[in-house]
Structure formats: structure tokens, C-alpha cells
Design an enzyme around this catalytic site. Structure first.
Site, PDB file in Angstrom:
ATOM      1  N   ARG A  75       0.908   8.892   4.378  1.00  0.00           N
ATOM      2  CA  ARG A  75      -0.523   9.019   4.306  1.00  0.00           C
ATOM      3  C   ARG A  75      -1.084   8.542   2.972  1.00  0.00           C
ATOM      4  O   ARG A  75      -2.240   8.233   2.851  1.00  0.00           O
ATOM      5  CB  ARG A  75      -0.915  10.494   4.520  1.00  0.00           C
ATOM      6  CG  ARG A  75      -0.704  10.951   5.951  1.00  0.00           C
ATOM      7  CD  ARG A  75      -0.958  12.449   6.106  1.00  0.00           C
ATOM      8  NE  ARG A  75       0.319  13.145   5.928  1.00  0.00           N
ATOM      9  CZ  ARG A  75       0.432  14.474   6.070  1.00  0.00           C
ATOM     10  NH1 ARG A  75      -0.644  15.215   6.338  1.00  0.00           N
ATOM     11  NH2 ARG A  75       1.580  15.066   5.947  1.00  0.00           N
ATOM     12  N   GLY A  76      -0.223   8.503   1.957  1.00  0.00           N
ATOM     13  CA  GLY A  76      -0.693   8.308   0.581  1.00  0.00           C
ATOM     14  C   GLY A  76      -1.492   7.051   0.296  1.00  0.00           C
ATOM     15  O   GLY A  76      -2.281   7.025  -0.642  1.00  0.00           O
ATOM     16  N   GLU A 106       1.491   0.283  -0.643  1.00  0.00           N
ATOM     17  CA  GLU A 106       2.094   1.588  -0.939  1.00  0.00           C
ATOM     18  C   GLU A 106       1.337   2.225  -2.104  1.00  0.00           C
ATOM     19  O   GLU A 106       0.861   1.524  -3.001  1.00  0.00           O
ATOM     20  CB  GLU A 106       3.585   1.354  -1.264  1.00  0.00           C
ATOM     21  CG  GLU A 106       4.362   2.535  -1.764  1.00  0.00           C
ATOM     22  CD  GLU A 106       4.518   3.659  -0.759  1.00  0.00           C
ATOM     23  OE1 GLU A 106       3.479   4.153  -0.307  1.00  0.00           O
ATOM     24  OE2 GLU A 106       5.650   4.071  -0.482  1.00  0.00           O
ATOM     25  N   ASP A 107       1.218   3.526  -2.095  1.00  0.00           N
ATOM     26  CA  ASP A 107       0.508   4.186  -3.201  1.00  0.00           C
ATOM     27  C   ASP A 107       1.385   4.324  -4.431  1.00  0.00           C
ATOM     28  O   ASP A 107       0.956   4.054  -5.542  1.00  0.00           O
ATOM     29  CB  ASP A 107      -0.047   5.554  -2.767  1.00  0.00           C
ATOM     30  CG  ASP A 107       1.014   6.433  -2.140  1.00  0.00           C
ATOM     31  OD1 ASP A 107       1.855   5.910  -1.389  1.00  0.00           O
ATOM     32  OD2 ASP A 107       1.012   7.646  -2.396  1.00  0.00           O
ATOM     33  N   ASP A 119       8.560   5.653  -6.402  1.00  0.00           N
ATOM     34  CA  ASP A 119       9.171   6.671  -7.253  1.00  0.00           C
ATOM     35  C   ASP A 119      10.686   6.409  -7.249  1.00  0.00           C
ATOM     36  O   ASP A 119      11.168   5.538  -7.977  1.00  0.00           O
ATOM     37  CB  ASP A 119       8.785   8.031  -6.653  1.00  0.00           C
ATOM     38  CG  ASP A 119       9.126   9.205  -7.552  1.00  0.00           C
ATOM     39  OD1 ASP A 119      10.139   9.135  -8.244  1.00  0.00           O
ATOM     40  OD2 ASP A 119       8.398  10.204  -7.556  1.00  0.00           O
ATOM     41  N   PHE A 154       3.964  14.259 -12.390  1.00  0.00           N
ATOM     42  CA  PHE A 154       3.552  14.460 -11.006  1.00  0.00           C
ATOM     43  C   PHE A 154       2.072  14.141 -10.899  1.00  0.00           C
ATOM     44  O   PHE A 154       1.246  14.761 -11.550  1.00  0.00           O
ATOM     45  CB  PHE A 154       3.840  15.895 -10.560  1.00  0.00           C
ATOM     46  CG  PHE A 154       3.889  15.987  -9.072  1.00  0.00           C
ATOM     47  CD1 PHE A 154       2.756  16.298  -8.343  1.00  0.00           C
ATOM     48  CD2 PHE A 154       5.065  15.694  -8.392  1.00  0.00           C
ATOM     49  CE1 PHE A 154       2.783  16.325  -6.955  1.00  0.00           C
ATOM     50  CE2 PHE A 154       5.099  15.729  -7.002  1.00  0.00           C
ATOM     51  CZ  PHE A 154       3.966  16.041  -6.288  1.00  0.00           C
ATOM     52  N   ASP A 160      -1.041  13.294  -2.824  1.00  0.00           N
ATOM     53  CA  ASP A 160      -1.194  14.751  -2.707  1.00  0.00           C
ATOM     54  C   ASP A 160      -0.181  15.527  -3.525  1.00  0.00           C
ATOM     55  O   ASP A 160       0.875  15.026  -3.899  1.00  0.00           O
ATOM     56  CB  ASP A 160      -0.995  15.173  -1.254  1.00  0.00           C
ATOM     57  CG  ASP A 160       0.480  15.081  -0.833  1.00  0.00           C
ATOM     58  OD1 ASP A 160       1.069  13.993  -0.987  1.00  0.00           O
ATOM     59  OD2 ASP A 160       1.049  16.098  -0.392  1.00  0.00           O
ATOM     60  N   ARG A 190      -5.818  14.836  -2.336  1.00  0.00           N
ATOM     61  CA  ARG A 190      -5.820  13.420  -1.942  1.00  0.00           C
ATOM     62  C   ARG A 190      -7.206  12.808  -2.145  1.00  0.00           C
ATOM     63  O   ARG A 190      -7.348  11.591  -2.280  1.00  0.00           O
ATOM     64  CB  ARG A 190      -5.422  13.253  -0.472  1.00  0.00           C
ATOM     65  CG  ARG A 190      -3.964  13.569  -0.162  1.00  0.00           C
ATOM     66  CD  ARG A 190      -3.635  13.103   1.257  1.00  0.00           C
ATOM     67  NE  ARG A 190      -2.408  13.680   1.775  1.00  0.00           N
ATOM     68  CZ  ARG A 190      -1.191  13.142   1.638  1.00  0.00           C
ATOM     69  NH1 ARG A 190      -1.045  12.013   0.982  1.00  0.00           N
ATOM     70  NH2 ARG A 190      -0.135  13.711   2.166  1.00  0.00           N
TER      71      ARG A 190
HETATM   72  C1  PRP Z   1       5.256   9.560  -1.132  1.00  0.00           C
HETATM   73  C2  PRP Z   1       4.440   8.353  -1.530  1.00  0.00           C
HETATM   74  C3  PRP Z   1       5.376   7.199  -1.277  1.00  0.00           C
HETATM   75  C4  PRP Z   1       6.741   7.806  -1.482  1.00  0.00           C
HETATM   76  C5  PRP Z   1       7.340   7.328  -2.770  1.00  0.00           C
HETATM   77  O1  PRP Z   1       5.125   9.728   0.248  1.00  0.00           O
HETATM   78  O2  PRP Z   1       3.263   8.258  -0.771  1.00  0.00           O
HETATM   79  O3  PRP Z   1       5.258   6.725   0.049  1.00  0.00           O
HETATM   80  O4  PRP Z   1       6.581   9.213  -1.494  1.00  0.00           O
HETATM   81  O5  PRP Z   1       8.530   7.999  -3.067  1.00  0.00           O
HETATM   82  P1  PRP Z   1       9.949   7.311  -3.164  1.00  0.00           P
HETATM   83  O6  PRP Z   1       9.808   6.022  -3.916  1.00  0.00           O
HETATM   84  O7  PRP Z   1      10.746   8.329  -3.956  1.00  0.00           O
HETATM   85  O8  PRP Z   1      10.499   7.133  -1.791  1.00  0.00           O
HETATM   86  P2  PRP Z   1       5.365  11.130   1.000  1.00  0.00           P
HETATM   87  O9  PRP Z   1       6.729  11.112   1.620  1.00  0.00           O
HETATM   88  O10 PRP Z   1       5.072  12.261   0.068  1.00  0.00           O
HETATM   89  O11 PRP Z   1       4.319  11.087   2.170  1.00  0.00           O
HETATM   90  P3  PRP Z   1       2.711  10.911   2.124  1.00  0.00           P
HETATM   91  O12 PRP Z   1       2.449   9.460   1.768  1.00  0.00           O
HETATM   92  O13 PRP Z   1       2.305  11.249   3.505  1.00  0.00           O
HETATM   93  O14 PRP Z   1       2.149  11.866   1.079  1.00  0.00           O
END
Ligand code: PRP
Length: 180
Positions: A45-46, A101-102, A105, A154, A161, A167
Site C-alpha cells: 500500500r505504501g 516503490e515507496d 529497506d 523508522f 505507515d 500514511r
Molecule cells: C514496506 C514498504 C516497501 C517494503 C520495503 O511495505 O512499503 O514495500 O516494506 O521493505 P524491504 O526493502 O525490507 O522489503 P510493507 O510490507 O510494510 O507493506 P505496505 O506497503 O502495505 O505498508
């Protein structure tokens, strides 16, 4: 999920984000200037705020699609296991694709999604991430375009979120937990 008390310190203002999105869109436009149609894929969703701003800055014929992947659930730690909760509606074989992508990480989410989409043989596939935390990376992947490299804090806002909260903040903020 209950959260510890926290405050949010502004890290990147809405104005700074808007200027960066505009600059990224120009570079993306240069790469895809000859496209007949660009499939812009948001990772739910991000990325919902970022993709909304990005497509409005892109002066190209675009189609918008979404894929939902998750590795965090409501936790602050990556499970390293990426699950696809919702796949694309459209076909991308032979098409130009931009994954939006948001935040990158550990990199597991982007790596998994790029692998999945590349297997469908798009003509060109590029990635853009608003935020990158390079010090957190566990797999060898980097978006083709990055908005901002940030330290290992964070962050919330602009689509991102903490336990499904914040968000809707127009800026990127760092979560600071209050004692104890
Ligand atoms: C978060 C964010 C990225 C991902 C990055 O998504 O939106 O898509 O984690 O992390 P990584 O590089 O360690 O894989 P999340 O799984 O929290 O879902 P969301 O987008 O619905 O909040």
C-alpha cells in the site's frame, strides 16, 4: 496492534518531496520518451501517494496498475518472506513497465517483485523508489531512480505507515519513541 507512544519529527518536507518527484519524472520521461504506453505499477500500500503524484508529473501515455506485496505485516521488522497479496490486472509481456516503490529497506520486496515481473518478459522494466535506506540492505538491489537516501530511522508519511497509521501525512517524518 498496540504501539508505543511516539512523536514524529519532520525529515523531508512536502515541498522538497514535490520538487524531487518533478525531477525524477523528467528523468523517467527521458528514458521512456518513445514509449507507446508506459505501465506504471504501484506497490501497495505504501506507494499510493507517490504513484499518484508521479503519474501526474509524467507527460507520457500511461496505464496504472497495482501489485500488493508485504513482508512486514504490522511489525517494524521485515520477515524477509515476501508475499503477493494482489497481482497485476494487466499483461506486461512486451510492454514498458515502471515499478513505483515507496521505500527500499532490506531490498527483499523490490527484489521479489522485480523477479516476478521480469519473468513475464516486459520490453523494458525500470524501478523508482522515493526513499532508500542503503545501510539496511540485505540483498543486492537498487532502484534505477531514488528520491532520497535516508539514514536507518523508522519513517512514516507520504503513504508510509507505522502499524497502519500516519500514511496520510503530507511529509516524511521520523518516528521517535517516547520513554520508556
Ligand atoms: C514496506 C514498504 C516497501 C517494503 C520495503 O511495505 O512499503 O514495500 O516494506 O521493505 P524491504 O526493502 O525490507 O522489503 P510493507 O510490507 O510494510 O507493506 P505496505 O506497503 O502495505 O505498508
Amino acid at each position: 496492534m498496540p504501539t508505543r507512544p511516539y512523536v514524529i519529527d519532520e525529515m523531508i518536507s512536502a515541498k522538497t518531496i514535490a520538487a524531487r518527484v518533478e525531477a525524477l519524472a523528467k528523468e523517467i520521461h527521458d528514458t521512456f520518451r518513445d514509449t507507446d504506453k508506459l505501465v506504471v505499477v504501484g506497490l501497495l500500500r505504501g506507494s499510493f501517494v507517490f504513484i499518484a503524484d508521479m503519474v501526474r508529473e509524467l507527460d507520457l501515455p500511461v496505464e496504472v496498475d497495482f501489485i500488493e506485496a508485504t513482508s512486514y505485516g504490522d511489525s517494524t521488522e521485515s520477515s524477509r518472506e515476501v508475499r503477493i497479496l494482489k497481482d497485476l490486472r494487466g499483461e506486461i509481456h512486451g510492454r514498458d513497465v515502471l515499478v513505483v516503490e515507496d521505500i527500499v529497506d532490506t531490498g527483499y520486496t523490490l527484489q521479489h517483485v522485480v523477479g516476478l515481473l521480469r519473468a513475464r518478459a516486459p520490453k523494458r522494466l525500470k524501478t523508482v523508489a522515493l526513499l532508500d535506506k542503503p545501510t539496511r540492505r540485505e540483498v543486492d538491489i537498487k532502484a534505477d531512480w531514488t528520491g532520497f537516501e535516508i539514514p536507518d530511522e523508522f519513517v512514516v508519511g507520504y503513504g508510509i505507515d507505522y502499524a497502519q497509521r500516519n500514511r496520510n501525512l503530507p511529509f516524511i517524518g521520523a518516528v521517535r519513541f517516547l520513554e520508556p
